[in-house]
Design a protein around this motif. Structure first.
Motif, PDB file in Angstrom:
ATOM      1  N   LYS A 148      29.175  25.442 -35.167  1.00 47.24           N
ATOM      2  CA  LYS A 148      30.611  25.447 -34.920  1.00 47.24           C
ATOM      3  C   LYS A 148      31.034  24.154 -34.220  1.00 47.24           C
ATOM      4  O   LYS A 148      32.043  23.528 -34.592  1.00 47.24           O
ATOM      5  N   ASP A 149      30.260  23.742 -33.219  1.00 49.35           N
ATOM      6  CA  ASP A 149      30.568  22.494 -32.508  1.00 49.35           C
ATOM      7  C   ASP A 149      30.403  21.287 -33.429  1.00 49.35           C
ATOM      8  O   ASP A 149      31.197  20.343 -33.383  1.00 49.35           O
ATOM      9  N   LEU A 150      29.379  21.331 -34.269  1.00 49.10           N
ATOM     10  CA  LEU A 150      29.112  20.226 -35.187  1.00 49.10           C
ATOM     11  C   LEU A 150      30.290  19.996 -36.133  1.00 49.10           C
ATOM     12  O   LEU A 150      30.765  18.863 -36.307  1.00 49.10           O
ATOM     13  N   PHE A 151      30.789  21.075 -36.728  1.00 41.48           N
ATOM     14  CA  PHE A 151      31.857  20.933 -37.714  1.00 41.48           C
ATOM     15  C   PHE A 151      33.252  20.881 -37.082  1.00 41.48           C
ATOM     16  O   PHE A 151      34.249  20.747 -37.800  1.00 41.48           O
ATOM     17  N   SER A 152      33.295  20.962 -35.757  1.00 37.13           N
ATOM     18  CA  SER A 152      34.557  20.737 -35.051  1.00 37.13           C
ATOM     19  C   SER A 152      34.786  19.254 -34.779  1.00 37.13           C
ATOM     20  O   SER A 152      35.866  18.865 -34.336  1.00 37.13           O
ATOM     21  N   ARG A 153      33.771  18.445 -35.044  1.00 37.78           N
ATOM     22  CA  ARG A 153      33.897  17.001 -34.848  1.00 37.78           C
ATOM     23  C   ARG A 153      34.782  16.395 -35.936  1.00 37.78           C
ATOM     24  O   ARG A 153      35.080  17.027 -36.946  1.00 37.78           O
ATOM     25  N   GLN A 154      35.132  15.156 -35.710  1.00 33.57           N
ATOM     26  CA  GLN A 154      35.906  14.433 -36.716  1.00 33.57           C
ATOM     27  C   GLN A 154      34.984  13.976 -37.834  1.00 33.57           C
ATOM     28  O   GLN A 154      33.898  13.438 -37.585  1.00 33.57           O
ATOM     29  N   CYS A 155      35.397  14.189 -39.063  1.00 34.95           N
ATOM     30  CA  CYS A 155      34.640  13.717 -40.221  1.00 34.95           C
ATOM     31  C   CYS A 155      35.059  12.275 -40.502  1.00 34.95           C
ATOM     32  O   CYS A 155      36.238  11.995 -40.748  1.00 34.95           O
ATOM     33  N   VAL A 156      34.085  11.348 -40.437  1.00 33.40           N
ATOM     34  CA  VAL A 156      34.397   9.924 -40.539  1.00 33.40           C
ATOM     35  C   VAL A 156      33.453   9.243 -41.527  1.00 33.40           C
ATOM     36  O   VAL A 156      32.495   9.848 -42.017  1.00 33.40           O
ATOM     37  N   ILE A 194      33.556  25.231 -41.057  1.00 29.86           N
ATOM     38  CA  ILE A 194      33.641  26.185 -39.950  1.00 29.86           C
ATOM     39  C   ILE A 194      33.870  27.593 -40.507  1.00 29.86           C
ATOM     40  O   ILE A 194      33.269  28.569 -40.043  1.00 29.86           O
ATOM     41  N   GLY A 195      34.721  27.707 -41.521  1.00 27.15           N
ATOM     42  CA  GLY A 195      34.965  28.998 -42.142  1.00 27.15           C
ATOM     43  C   GLY A 195      33.723  29.553 -42.816  1.00 27.15           C
ATOM     44  O   GLY A 195      33.438  30.753 -42.733  1.00 27.15           O
ATOM     45  N   GLU A 196      32.968  28.681 -43.462  1.00 30.11           N
ATOM     46  CA  GLU A 196      31.746  29.112 -44.146  1.00 30.11           C
ATOM     47  C   GLU A 196      30.703  29.600 -43.147  1.00 30.11           C
ATOM     48  O   GLU A 196      30.027  30.603 -43.371  1.00 30.11           O
TER      49      GLU A 196
END
Length: 220
Positions: free
Chosen positions: A165-173, A146-148
């Motif tokens: 932004k929405d994509l990288f706000s998801r949970q990384c699993v 998100i920072g990048e």
């Protein structure tokens, strides 16, 4: 062409673009300015197999391979490359269609895959969202990415920025990932499945993705 020591990367590319009579896109200029201005060197650092060119390297690529006079009216402005030496270019085809393309070696057709630099960058981030295993371990992949993306917001269309932004706000699993059709699936850290990647990629693809060849005269 002598660019001079005091000329910025963006100014050098603008000069090169004028010399070959092709528009240097404003959003690409913005992105390049961010990427080459310390301490913003982290711009696009998570993209896989993406290396910036300087203007002298781009001019050499044009002279050795992508010269307008030898490309059936097609004009190419390289700005980056893969590790294998396949350049990413601003392209204007002989029919006036323009966009961003990776120029493929070995006499294979290339595709005008993206209408602009924003959709190209968004597509590359969507690609890495399916497999983060090649990145250096991060305590928080979401915060880092998100920072990048926030760093390059000025170079993105609002819709592409919101998508990432929405994509990288998801949970990384943990998700199943296949490197190719015949590859054995493996479990990797990811934000989305490869099936969802395909759907998002279709949204970012050039609506008129013309295929073309970039061959020197002796190769035809």
């Amino acid at each position: 062409m002598n660019y001079g020591q005091d000329v910025t990367v963006v100014e050098a590319f603008q000069k090169l673009a004028r010399s070959i009579d092709i528009e240097f896109p404003e959003r690409l200029a913005t992105l390049m300015g961010i990427a080459h201005t310390p301490p913003a060197t982290a711009a696009l650092s998570s993209l896989e197999d993406f290396l910036w060119l300087d203007a002298e390297e781009a001019e050499r690529e044009i002279n050795e391979w992508l010269n307008h006079d030898d490309q059936q009216g097609r004009t190419f402005l390289p700005f980056a490359t893969t590790g294998g030496g396949e350049p990413y270019c601003v392209v204007r085809l002989e029919n006036g269609a323009s966009g961003i393309a990776r120029i493929v070696h070995f006499a294979q057709p290339s595709s005008l895959a993206h209408a602009d630099i924003s959709s190209f960058v968004a597509r590359e981030y969507v690609r890495i969202a399916t497999n983060l295993s090649w990145l250096s371990p991060q305590a928080d992949f979401s915060a880092a990415l998100i920072g990048e993306v926030a760093l390059i917001q000025a170079a993105l269309l609002p819709s592409d920025y919101e998508l990432l932004k929405d994509l990288f706000s998801r949970q990384c699993v943990d998700k199943s990932y296949k490197a190719g059709p015949k590859s054995i699936p493996k479990i990797v850290k990811a934000f989305i499945s490869q099936e969802e990647e395909e759907a998002l990629a279709a949204r970012l693809h050039h609506p008129d993705a013309i295929e073309f060849e970039a061959l020197r005269a002796w190769m035809r």
